[in-house]
Structure formats: C-alpha cells, structure tokens
Design a protein around this motif. Structure first.
Motif, PDB file in Angstrom:
ATOM      1  N   TYR A 230       0.811  -1.221   0.000  1.00  0.00           N
ATOM      2  CA  TYR A 230       0.000   0.000   0.000  1.00  0.00           C
ATOM      3  C   TYR A 230       0.847   1.274   0.000  1.00  0.00           C
ATOM      4  CZ  TYR A 230       0.983   0.230   5.022  1.00  0.00           C
ATOM      5  OH  TYR A 230       1.614   0.309   6.234  1.00  0.00           O
ATOM      6  N   THR A 231       2.118   1.166   0.364  1.00  0.00           N
ATOM      7  CA  THR A 231       2.982   2.345   0.357  1.00  0.00           C
ATOM      8  C   THR A 231       3.365   2.770  -1.061  1.00  0.00           C
ATOM      9  OG1 THR A 231       4.975   0.993   0.557  1.00  0.00           O
ATOM     10  CG2 THR A 231       3.943   1.731   2.601  1.00  0.00           C
ATOM     11  N   GLU A 232       3.116   1.895  -2.025  1.00  0.00           N
ATOM     12  CA  GLU A 232       3.482   2.178  -3.416  1.00  0.00           C
ATOM     13  C   GLU A 232       2.278   2.667  -4.206  1.00  0.00           C
ATOM     14  OE1 GLU A 232       6.626   1.915  -4.139  1.00  0.00           O
ATOM     15  OE2 GLU A 232       7.098   1.021  -2.183  1.00  0.00           O
ATOM     16  N   LYS A 233       2.531   3.217  -5.385  1.00  0.00           N
ATOM     17  CA  LYS A 233       1.461   3.568  -6.303  1.00  0.00           C
ATOM     18  C   LYS A 233       1.092   2.318  -7.090  1.00  0.00           C
ATOM     19  CE  LYS A 233       0.118   6.927  -9.823  1.00  0.00           C
ATOM     20  NZ  LYS A 233       0.533   8.101 -10.627  1.00  0.00           N
ATOM     21  N   ILE A 234      -0.145   1.865  -6.934  1.00  0.00           N
ATOM     22  CA  ILE A 234      -0.597   0.618  -7.552  1.00  0.00           C
ATOM     23  C   ILE A 234      -1.653   0.942  -8.596  1.00  0.00           C
ATOM     24  CG2 ILE A 234      -1.623  -1.657  -7.144  1.00  0.00           C
ATOM     25  CD1 ILE A 234      -0.755  -1.350  -4.200  1.00  0.00           C
ATOM     26  N   SER A 235      -1.492   0.400  -9.801  1.00  0.00           N
ATOM     27  CA  SER A 235      -2.462   0.648 -10.863  1.00  0.00           C
ATOM     28  C   SER A 235      -3.357  -0.574 -11.060  1.00  0.00           C
ATOM     29  CB  SER A 235      -1.745   0.961 -12.183  1.00  0.00           C
ATOM     30  OG  SER A 235      -1.116  -0.198 -12.695  1.00  0.00           O
ATOM     31  N   VAL A 236      -4.527  -0.334 -11.625  1.00  0.00           N
ATOM     32  CA  VAL A 236      -5.459  -1.423 -11.918  1.00  0.00           C
ATOM     33  C   VAL A 236      -4.848  -2.383 -12.928  1.00  0.00           C
ATOM     34  CG1 VAL A 236      -7.745  -2.001 -12.818  1.00  0.00           C
ATOM     35  CG2 VAL A 236      -7.435   0.042 -11.395  1.00  0.00           C
ATOM     36  N   ASP A 237      -4.180  -1.838 -13.938  1.00  0.00           N
ATOM     37  CA  ASP A 237      -3.546  -2.690 -14.957  1.00  0.00           C
ATOM     38  C   ASP A 237      -2.494  -3.592 -14.330  1.00  0.00           C
ATOM     39  OD1 ASP A 237      -5.041  -1.757 -17.113  1.00  0.00           O
ATOM     40  OD2 ASP A 237      -3.696  -0.055 -17.451  1.00  0.00           O
ATOM     41  N   GLU A 238      -1.728  -3.064 -13.406  1.00  0.00           N
ATOM     42  CA  GLU A 238      -0.695  -3.855 -12.727  1.00  0.00           C
ATOM     43  C   GLU A 238      -1.320  -5.036 -11.994  1.00  0.00           C
ATOM     44  OE1 GLU A 238       2.525  -3.231  -9.055  1.00  0.00           O
ATOM     45  OE2 GLU A 238       1.404  -1.526  -9.875  1.00  0.00           O
ATOM     46  N   TYR A 265     -10.850   0.181  -2.950  1.00  0.00           N
ATOM     47  CA  TYR A 265     -10.191  -0.759  -2.038  1.00  0.00           C
ATOM     48  C   TYR A 265      -8.780  -0.268  -1.702  1.00  0.00           C
ATOM     49  CZ  TYR A 265      -9.210  -5.292   0.100  1.00  0.00           C
ATOM     50  OH  TYR A 265      -8.911  -6.297   0.985  1.00  0.00           O
ATOM     51  N   ILE A 266      -8.048   0.158  -2.714  1.00  0.00           N
ATOM     52  CA  ILE A 266      -6.693   0.677  -2.486  1.00  0.00           C
ATOM     53  C   ILE A 266      -6.743   1.877  -1.537  1.00  0.00           C
ATOM     54  CG2 ILE A 266      -4.719   1.831  -3.587  1.00  0.00           C
ATOM     55  CD1 ILE A 266      -5.321   0.124  -6.097  1.00  0.00           C
ATOM     56  N   GLN A 267      -7.682   2.782  -1.777  1.00  0.00           N
ATOM     57  CA  GLN A 267      -7.814   3.960  -0.909  1.00  0.00           C
ATOM     58  C   GLN A 267      -8.131   3.556   0.529  1.00  0.00           C
ATOM     59  OE1 GLN A 267     -10.875   6.159  -2.935  1.00  0.00           O
ATOM     60  NE2 GLN A 267      -9.431   7.213  -4.296  1.00  0.00           N
ATOM     61  N   ARG A 268      -9.017   2.597   0.714  1.00  0.00           N
ATOM     62  CA  ARG A 268      -9.407   2.191   2.066  1.00  0.00           C
ATOM     63  C   ARG A 268      -8.249   1.529   2.806  1.00  0.00           C
ATOM     64  NH1 ARG A 268     -15.264  -0.440   2.586  1.00  0.00           N
ATOM     65  NH2 ARG A 268     -14.738   0.025   4.779  1.00  0.00           N
ATOM     66  N   VAL A 269      -7.433   0.750   2.096  1.00  0.00           N
ATOM     67  CA  VAL A 269      -6.259   0.129   2.723  1.00  0.00           C
ATOM     68  C   VAL A 269      -5.272   1.210   3.150  1.00  0.00           C
ATOM     69  CG1 VAL A 269      -4.245  -1.338   2.306  1.00  0.00           C
ATOM     70  CG2 VAL A 269      -6.512  -2.087   1.550  1.00  0.00           C
ATOM     71  N   LYS A 270      -5.030   2.176   2.281  1.00  0.00           N
ATOM     72  CA  LYS A 270      -4.104   3.265   2.607  1.00  0.00           C
ATOM     73  C   LYS A 270      -4.611   4.085   3.791  1.00  0.00           C
ATOM     74  CE  LYS A 270      -2.179   3.926  -2.079  1.00  0.00           C
ATOM     75  NZ  LYS A 270      -0.737   3.911  -1.756  1.00  0.00           N
TER      76      LYS A 270
END
Length: 327
Positions: A230-238, A265-270
């Motif tokens: 979660y500390t990284e920038k994660i994309s949907v494509d990735e 989901y990514i936002q909520r984890v962060k």
C-alpha cells in the motif's frame, strides 16, 4: 399521546430495550417538570411474558404480549445478538405483526443490527437503510434488494428508521424525540444523556480489515498484494496483469467479490494504515501521507475525509492521546 412499542425479542441486546425506555420515560419527566403533559405511553412487548437473554443471565418481564397491542404509533426493534440467521429464525413470528401495524400507519425504527429483522419484513425492499458497519457485507448478502447506506448514523424513508452501529442508536432516539417534541426538548435530552446531537455518520469508527469472505482466489491474491504494497502507487492494470486477467474482467470480479471498486479498495487500505499511524505515532500529517503512498496533500485529505468523515488533523486529535499541531 404517542404509543411506543419496544419489542423484547429473543437474542436481543438488553441495553437496546432498556435505553429506549429510559429515553422516552425521561422525556416524559422533562415535559412534566415544564408543566406539560407527558407525551409517550411506553410498553415493552414480547412473544412471551418473560424473555431470557444471554443464556438466562438476564430476564425481561414484558408489559404486554404482541396480541395485546391493537394500535401503536412507533415500533422499536432492538439490536440482535449473535448469529443473525439464528436470531431471525427465533423471532420469525414477529415479522407479520410488524408488517400489519406498519400497514395500519405505525412507524418502525430499528436499532443497530435490528435492521436485519426490519429487512426480513420486506418493508425495506427498494429503500435505504443503516446498520452496524461490521455487519454491512452480511446484510447486503442477505438483503440484496435493500440499499444499505455506508457510514450513516440515521436513515429515514417512508416511516421506516434505522441507525448505525452499537450506541449510535442513541442518535436515532434523539432524532425521534425531536420529531415528536421539538428541537428544544431534543437538546435537553442530548445534554442530559451526554449525546452529540448532530453526529451524522459512523465512518470514523469503521475498521477496514479487507473483504475476503469470498472464493475468488485471483481477487484474494490481488487484495493481499494491495495490503502488502500500500505504500506504493498501484495501478489497476498492474493488478490485472498480476492475476492474469483482462482489466474489465478483473474490475468486474473485484467489485463482485469485495463490494468495492479496485481504486476504492486501495484507498481504504491506505487510509486504514494512516489511521493506525495517527493513533499510535508522533508523525505529522505529511509524514503519514508519504508513508501510505500519497504525494498530493489535497488528494490525501479529500480521500481521508471521504472514508472517515474527519480530516486527518481531526482524526489525529480525536484518537491520539496528545492533540497534534497542524502540519
């Protein structure tokens, strides 16, 4: 005079029976002290004269049985306890009684997970509802025709009321007091019971543990990757590439499995990681923001407030033992 029926259900929470009685009885006393007539006639009503709760540790003596009530203005459904499916089955006989009185004009208010019983009546189909945040996924699975409002403390629609988690039902009780008696009496009650009268959401209390009670292994793999990175920038494509799915198929399956879009989901984890940091460290807002992978202060504040209902500074000041200075 308003007649209030407080249902005493099998497997209900004792406080969710006693507290409404306490609230409306106290308001009657406030009215009398102000040289006004009491407004509420209150009865605790059950299927039997005595209801045992928590394996017989407590017992509640009902004022009346269901069949004794011919007319009522407000029915209060208390919070249920334990397994919801079992609790609903134990109280199945109450459901047509609630529907019958609603059809006669009664209002119905559910407290916390009492919403499960209210939804079982079918009265909420196509309507909005609130319940405890921890039961949201289970509620949606059991009652897909009901629109569950995430984070809401109070929901009202067509004489049906519901409240958010646990003690937030006090806010619904205050709301009903204000409706029946006016703002001045509601403020007096709020002060007497030390309740924040205008609290309108439970988002700050929500704990996000990830929704993994599903069988889609590829989506679980993506969830675990998000939570570890979660500390990284994660994309949907990735993420789609990680689980060897096309983007559209991945997004559709992710939403179905978790009830969140991938980005939600990514936002909520962060944000959950940021909340833990605010609660337990001395880091300032900028440090926490960078730790959870945000570089844009405005974006971080907006996402944080959207999910928690509070700004980062408000959250830190509320849940850290020492108020923070603005970053």
């Amino acid at each position: 005079m308003k007649h209030i029926t407080i249902l005493v259900l099998e497997s209900c929470v004792l406080e969710a029976v006693a507290d409404p009685r306490y609230m409306f009885t106290a308001v009657n006393q406030f009215l009398e002290a102000n040289n006004q007539s009491p407004l509420f006639q209150i009865h605790m009503v059950g299927m039997t004269p005595e209801v045992n709760l928590q394996n017989g540790l407590f017992s509640v003596h009902t004022d009346k049985l269901l069949d004794d009530i011919q007319d009522t203005d407000l029915i209060i459904i208390p919070a249920l306890f334990g397994d919801m499916t079992s609790a609903l089955e134990q109280n199945r006989r109450v459901i047509p009684w609630i529907v019958q009185h609603y059809d006669r004009g009664a209002e119905v208010a559910s407290l916390c997970v009492g919403a499960f019983l209210l939804a079982s009546t079918g009265l909420l189909d196509g309507k909005r509802c609130s319940t405890h945040w921890a039961y949201a996924r289970e509620f949606r699975q059991m009652f897909p025709k009901v629109e569950l409002v995430d984070g809401s403390i109070i929901t009202e629609e067509k004489r049906l009321y519901s409240s958010g988690g646990a003690l937030s039902y006090w806010n619904l009780l205050l709301y009903l007091v204000e409706k029946y008696t006016g703002r001045e009496m509601a403020i007096l009650a709020s002060k007497y019971f030390a309740i924040d009268i205008d609290r309108d959401n439970q988002m700050a209390f929500t704990l996000f543990n990830g929704q993994k009670d599903h069988e889609d292994l590829e989506i679980k793999k993506a969830q675990e990757y998000i939570e570890k990175n979660y500390t990284e920038k994660i994309s949907v494509d990735e993420l789609a590439d990680l689980v060897a799915l096309g983007r559209r198929s991945f997004e559709r399956r992710f939403k179905k499995a978790t009830n969140n879009s991938v980005m939600e989901y990514i936002q909520r984890v962060k944000v959950e990681a940021a909340k833990r940091s605010f609660e337990s460290t001395q880091k300032n807002i900028s440090e926490v923001m960078f730790d959870v992978g945000y570089t844009d202060t405005k974006a971080f504040r907006e996402v944080f407030k959207k999910i928690t209902g509070l700004t980062p500074l408000e959250y830190r000041n509320k849940y850290h033992k020492r108020p923070a200075m603005a970053a």
